[in-house]
Design a protein around this motif. Sequence first.
Motif, short mmCIF file in Angstrom:
data_model
loop_
_atom_site.label_atom_id
_atom_site.label_comp_id
_atom_site.label_asym_id
_atom_site.label_seq_id
_atom_site.Cartn_x
_atom_site.Cartn_y
_atom_site.Cartn_z
N GLN B 298 45.27 39.23 47.15
CA GLN B 298 44.22 40.20 47.48
C GLN B 298 43.32 40.49 46.43
O GLN B 298 42.03 40.43 46.83
CB GLN B 298 45.05 41.52 48.10
CG GLN B 298 45.72 41.35 49.33
CD GLN B 298 44.82 41.18 50.57
OE1 GLN B 298 43.94 41.77 50.83
NE2 GLN B 298 45.01 40.01 51.33
N TYR B 315 37.78 49.36 47.72
CA TYR B 315 37.92 48.60 48.98
C TYR B 315 39.10 47.89 49.55
O TYR B 315 39.43 47.90 50.61
CB TYR B 315 36.57 47.85 49.00
CG TYR B 315 35.18 48.68 49.24
CD1 TYR B 315 35.18 49.55 50.17
CD2 TYR B 315 34.41 48.50 48.06
CE1 TYR B 315 34.01 50.32 50.10
CE2 TYR B 315 33.26 49.21 48.09
CZ TYR B 315 32.76 50.08 49.21
OH TYR B 315 31.80 50.80 49.12
N ILE B 316 39.56 47.22 48.30
CA ILE B 316 40.76 46.09 48.65
C ILE B 316 42.15 46.75 48.49
O ILE B 316 43.11 46.93 49.22
CB ILE B 316 40.43 44.99 48.22
CG1 ILE B 316 39.20 44.36 48.26
CG2 ILE B 316 41.47 43.71 48.56
CD1 ILE B 316 38.81 44.27 49.91
N PRO B 319 43.36 51.06 49.51
CA PRO B 319 43.43 51.32 51.22
C PRO B 319 44.79 50.63 51.52
O PRO B 319 45.65 51.17 52.24
CB PRO B 319 42.64 50.45 51.98
CG PRO B 319 41.14 50.38 50.85
CD PRO B 319 42.01 50.20 49.28
N GLN B 320 45.29 49.49 51.09
CA GLN B 320 46.20 48.90 51.15
C GLN B 320 47.51 49.58 50.77
O GLN B 320 48.73 49.57 51.49
CB GLN B 320 46.58 47.40 50.99
CG GLN B 320 45.25 46.27 51.98
CD GLN B 320 45.53 44.90 51.45
OE1 GLN B 320 46.58 44.44 51.70
NE2 GLN B 320 44.24 44.41 51.07
N ARG B 323 48.36 53.03 52.47
CA ARG B 323 48.81 52.59 53.73
C ARG B 323 50.51 51.97 53.66
O ARG B 323 51.07 52.68 54.43
CB ARG B 323 47.92 51.48 54.41
CG ARG B 323 48.28 51.32 55.75
CD ARG B 323 47.68 50.12 56.17
NE ARG B 323 48.46 48.74 56.15
CZ ARG B 323 47.87 47.56 56.28
NH1 ARG B 323 46.88 47.50 57.08
NH2 ARG B 323 48.74 46.62 55.84
#
Lengths: 264, 405
Positions: B298, B315-316, B319-320, B323
């Motif tokens: 990623q 942005y990458i 967020p992941q 979560r």
Amino acid sequence: MTDEPTHETGVFDDATAMTGTRDVMIEIEHVDKFFGDFQALKDINLKVGAQEVVVVIGPSGSGKSTLIRCINRLEEHDGGRIVVDGTELSNDIRNIQEVRRETGMVFQSFNLFPHLTVLDNITLAPRKVRRMPKAKAEALGMELLEMVKIPEQAGKYPGQMSGGQQQRVAIARALAMNPKVMLFDEPTSALDPEMIGEVLDTMKELARSGMTMIVVTHEMGFAREVADRVVFMADGQIVEVGTPEHFFESPREDRTKLFLSQIL
Amino acid sequence: MSTTRTWLRHNLFRTRRDTVLTVVFGLFALWLLYKTFRFIFITGRWTIIEVNLELLMIGRYPEAHVLRLAVTVVVLALWGGLLAGFIRGRQVRSGRMTAADSRLTRARLTDLVERLWIPLALVLLLLMLTSTPGPWITAALALVAALVGRLVGPFLGRVRLPAFASVAVLIVFAAIPVALYFYVVTAVGFDGWGGFMLNLFLAVCSIILCYPLGVLLALGRRSGLPLVRLVCTTYIELIRGAPLFVLLLLANVALGFFVPDSLAPATSTRAIVVFTFFTAAYMAEIIRGGLQSVPRGQIEAAKAVGLSPIRQTGYIVLPQALRNVIPAQIGQLISLFKDTTLAGIAMGLFELLQVSGAITSQPEFRGQGLIAETLTFAALMFWVVSYTMSRESQRLEKRLGVGVR
């Protein structure tokens, strides 16, 4: 051995001779790369011209992936120099960013952003890096999705698509930055056999459109059909370079012959 | 009928040993149920809750200013409704949701009631215990305000405003809760707050403040700069090594060494500071786990498309990462919420647990052993809120599609 490339025979004495008369897009000079004590790249020299398609093949562990990962600084080379479209890769982050903006990369495992929709995957970089307005970026994204023939998937998430579709989105994502060079790192190796064709078709179309491409692959049919030059690597070195006809029909080196006999 | 019998035989009475276990534990469960039932409906003397409901909920907030709390509740309901509607409106505008899906339908409302029936039932129970019409009126107005907000919100979300105007709207929106805080606090000062209201407020403030701090600490601990890494790691390990209770006591006592009494912040403020710094250290470690769960590919893809390091993270990766660790994060925040009771014991704040103890020594209830009743009530309040947080987090997790890779 002569210093001049002998186009007629399709044999090149080294990989710095390009096919035809071209501007130089990528210049790799005396590049070394170490992982600890292991030398992954040994004195690599390679020039790639504008609009040229270079296919890199070789056994696993030969340094093919490491080589193209050095071109956009996903790996840092330890010796020699790499120049992409006039910008030399140094420790200056601005140069690195400059090169990354001009090169698109497609990975073996797609690496799409799973938390973003297909369209957002494609438009993120143009919007944030190129500061393109949203509407314009989305128009561009849809255009690219048309090109890879899956416009109807724009609102989906990567996890909802097949591998072949994901890889085509990944190509569209890389193209969205309008790169001068595209790097492909075994783009079809993680795909089910029935999906390889659709990805290769997209790549062929891209090659026909005049994109400069370096492709690491095991797809010999693709190499034969599309490549201007085939580069064979083994043990971190470039062993042989040739036009596809020459390379597959009458390879010079024993190492090349052995490899071809194993895979064909 | 036969399926029930098969199920029973299959799950409860398959072997002789199963049968014995079923009978023993079945009897035990029945006995427990009976005792609980008896306590709640027969032996429990709940008058103490009924009489002291106001104290339990809002502490010693002066009678003359209670209207301020009612206004706050109604405005907050309107605010929440507007926000929900606004978000829907934005989603419609950006094409992520169709206008039909965004409408507030009856199905949606029943779904909402189904989702939140436990806290709603608790509110209803509390209203039934009240002796004045004030709370009923407040609740009714709040309901109306939330509905109005939800219906008006989408229009606000759909209009296109020039950049400066949307910033202004955003500021006003964010300022409303702050303004409400000052509206409520001017009546008694922050230290005059009490009851369950104080627990909720301590928790909400600490959660809002500790979250960004936790993210920064987690990123700092993985930073390429050795000094930043050292500072963050030291902070996290120091805080995690100290008991929360000790930190609360210290905040009460040791602050005097550094700050003159006249400048010392209110006790409640100190409590918020301690909860924030304490929980941030734990959140940092949870979030660090999330950061580690994001595959290398990623980051490589983010680099390859030319995103700068900050954007790669923003942005990458983040967020992941966030979560991926929702359950652990919510667990920590629930823990923080329940730990607000420690502020009562350590710092003498008059929060729900303290009230529950204090009211048993009122003249009319003294010596009657009513602590079981008041503690049960306090436990119920905490359970309902914690359980709601947990359920909503599961829903959030599902909506963000964890596992959809």
